[in-house]
Write a protein that holds these residues in place. Structure first.
Motif, mmCIF file in Angstrom:
data_model
loop_
_atom_site.group_PDB
_atom_site.id
_atom_site.type_symbol
_atom_site.label_atom_id
_atom_site.label_comp_id
_atom_site.label_asym_id
_atom_site.label_seq_id
_atom_site.Cartn_x
_atom_site.Cartn_y
_atom_site.Cartn_z
ATOM 1 N N GLY A 1 12.091 -2.706 -66.081
ATOM 2 C CA GLY A 1 10.863 -2.990 -65.355
ATOM 3 C C GLY A 1 10.879 -4.318 -64.638
ATOM 4 N N ALA A 2 12.082 -4.769 -64.235
ATOM 5 C CA ALA A 2 12.193 -6.071 -63.577
ATOM 6 C C ALA A 2 13.185 -6.002 -62.434
ATOM 7 N N GLY A 3 12.950 -6.817 -61.423
ATOM 8 C CA GLY A 3 13.879 -6.988 -60.323
ATOM 9 C C GLY A 3 14.541 -8.345 -60.416
ATOM 10 N N HIS A 4 14.467 -9.126 -59.335
ATOM 11 C CA HIS A 4 15.105 -10.440 -59.331
ATOM 12 C C HIS A 4 14.239 -11.509 -59.993
ATOM 13 N N CYS A 5 12.967 -11.234 -60.211
ATOM 14 C CA CYS A 5 12.045 -12.259 -60.720
ATOM 15 C C CYS A 5 11.399 -11.878 -62.049
ATOM 16 N N PRO A 6 12.185 -11.709 -63.104
ATOM 17 C CA PRO A 6 11.577 -11.370 -64.400
ATOM 18 C C PRO A 6 10.621 -12.426 -64.934
ATOM 19 N N PRO A 7 10.714 -13.726 -64.542
ATOM 20 C CA PRO A 7 9.653 -14.639 -64.993
ATOM 21 C C PRO A 7 8.277 -14.214 -64.504
ATOM 22 N N ILE A 8 8.231 -13.492 -63.388
ATOM 23 C CA ILE A 8 6.964 -13.013 -62.847
ATOM 24 C C ILE A 8 6.591 -11.643 -63.407
ATOM 25 N N SER A 9 7.566 -10.727 -63.456
ATOM 26 C CA SER A 9 7.258 -9.337 -63.798
ATOM 27 C C SER A 9 7.375 -9.014 -65.285
ATOM 28 N N GLN A 10 8.274 -9.690 -66.002
ATOM 29 C CA GLN A 10 8.502 -9.375 -67.418
ATOM 30 C C GLN A 10 8.629 -10.647 -68.253
ATOM 31 N N PRO A 11 7.616 -11.499 -68.258
ATOM 32 C CA PRO A 11 7.752 -12.767 -68.988
ATOM 33 C C PRO A 11 7.940 -12.597 -70.492
ATOM 34 N N MET A 12 7.280 -11.602 -71.103
ATOM 35 C CA MET A 12 7.431 -11.432 -72.551
ATOM 36 C C MET A 12 8.841 -10.969 -72.904
ATOM 37 N N ARG A 13 9.349 -9.955 -72.200
ATOM 38 C CA ARG A 13 10.709 -9.474 -72.485
ATOM 39 C C ARG A 13 11.732 -10.575 -72.243
ATOM 40 N N LEU A 14 11.551 -11.327 -71.163
ATOM 41 C CA LEU A 14 12.494 -12.398 -70.864
ATOM 42 C C LEU A 14 12.448 -13.477 -71.938
#
Length: 251
Positions: A214-227
């Motif tokens: 569920g993430a592209g190049h910006c996981p800090p924006i789209s998936q902060p918990m998983r990251l």
């Protein structure tokens, strides 16, 4: 940095984004971690280097921000620079490359020709080209428009970086090749990528140790918990592969 910290992460942002990009992760960090988010020289309120393209000067400027007892996490250009600085600074406990391979241009990702055109466009119109990039890098997120709204809320609409620093960053993206450094690294290296990162070639994404769903190049924006869970697992046991760790059961 506190000498009492047992596990320290240093988060390094990518091209055109200052350290505020990491703010969405703040609610999810385990209490036992110390997290530092220094800006690169030339970003936010930090003075630019006299010679922004010099890796040696960059290493001197970042030496106190990148101690050997921490885990360095470099996102995008931040990962490319962190890998290059292994030649200049004491090795960290581990290096995390987020959304970056050993080098940036790739025939099946962002081609050398496409990067050259982007650099030319930036010289002609830095403001418009930077704005275009902010949209472009979000193309692989589940909801690019919503991700762009969140990014604008974090960073605003103005370029919060020195023009010469941004130009040097594009040079680094085009020229730095960490293949040799990462072939025999002085520390554990972990590669993380969004499953749908549009800036990475499919082969580079597939070689990642962990692909964030569920993430592209910006996981800090789209998936902060998983990251955050993935980075916390590395901070606790930097030599352990993420394949050996159940990220879903972490607090």
């Amino acid at each position: 940095m506190s000498d009492s910290a047992t596990n320290t992460l240093v988060l390094l942002s990518g091209w055109g984004c200052d350290a505020r990009i990491w703010c969405p992760l703040a609610p999810f960090w385990p209490s036992e971690l110390e997290v530092e988010t220094p800006d690169w020289p030339g970003y936010a309120d930090r003075s630019p280097l006299a010679y922004p393209a010099s890796l040696e000067a960059l290493a001197d400027a970042m030496a106190e921000d990148l101690p050997g007892d921490a885990v360095w996490v470099g996102w995008s250009l931040g990962g490319l620079l962190a890998g290059a600085l292994l030649d200049y600074l004491p090795a960290p406990r581990a290096l995390v490359l987020l959304g970056m391979g050993a080098r940036f241009p790739h025939p099946e990702g962002v081609s050398p020709t496409a990067l050259t055109r982007f650099r030319q466009a930036f010289r002609r119109d830095p403001v418009a080209t930077h704005a275009h990039f902010m949209h472009w890098q979000l193309g692989g997120e589940p909801s690019p428009r919503a991700a762009h709204r969140r990014l604008r809320t974090l960073l605003g609409d103005e370029i919060n970086a020195d023009a010469a620093t941004l130009t040097a960053g594009l040079t680094h993206l085009a020229e730095i090749d960490n293949t040799r450094r990462l072939a025999t690294p002085p520390c554990p290296v972990h590669r993380l990528a969004g499953e749908d990162d549009p800036l990475l070639a499919p082969a580079v994404r597939e070689r990642a140790d962990y692909r964030l769903p569920g993430a592209g190049h910006c996981p800090p924006i789209s998936q902060p918990m998983r990251l955050t869970r993935a980075l916390a697992a590395i901070a606790v046991a930097p030599a352990r592969s993420l394949a050996e760790t159940s990220l879903e059961t972490m607090p």
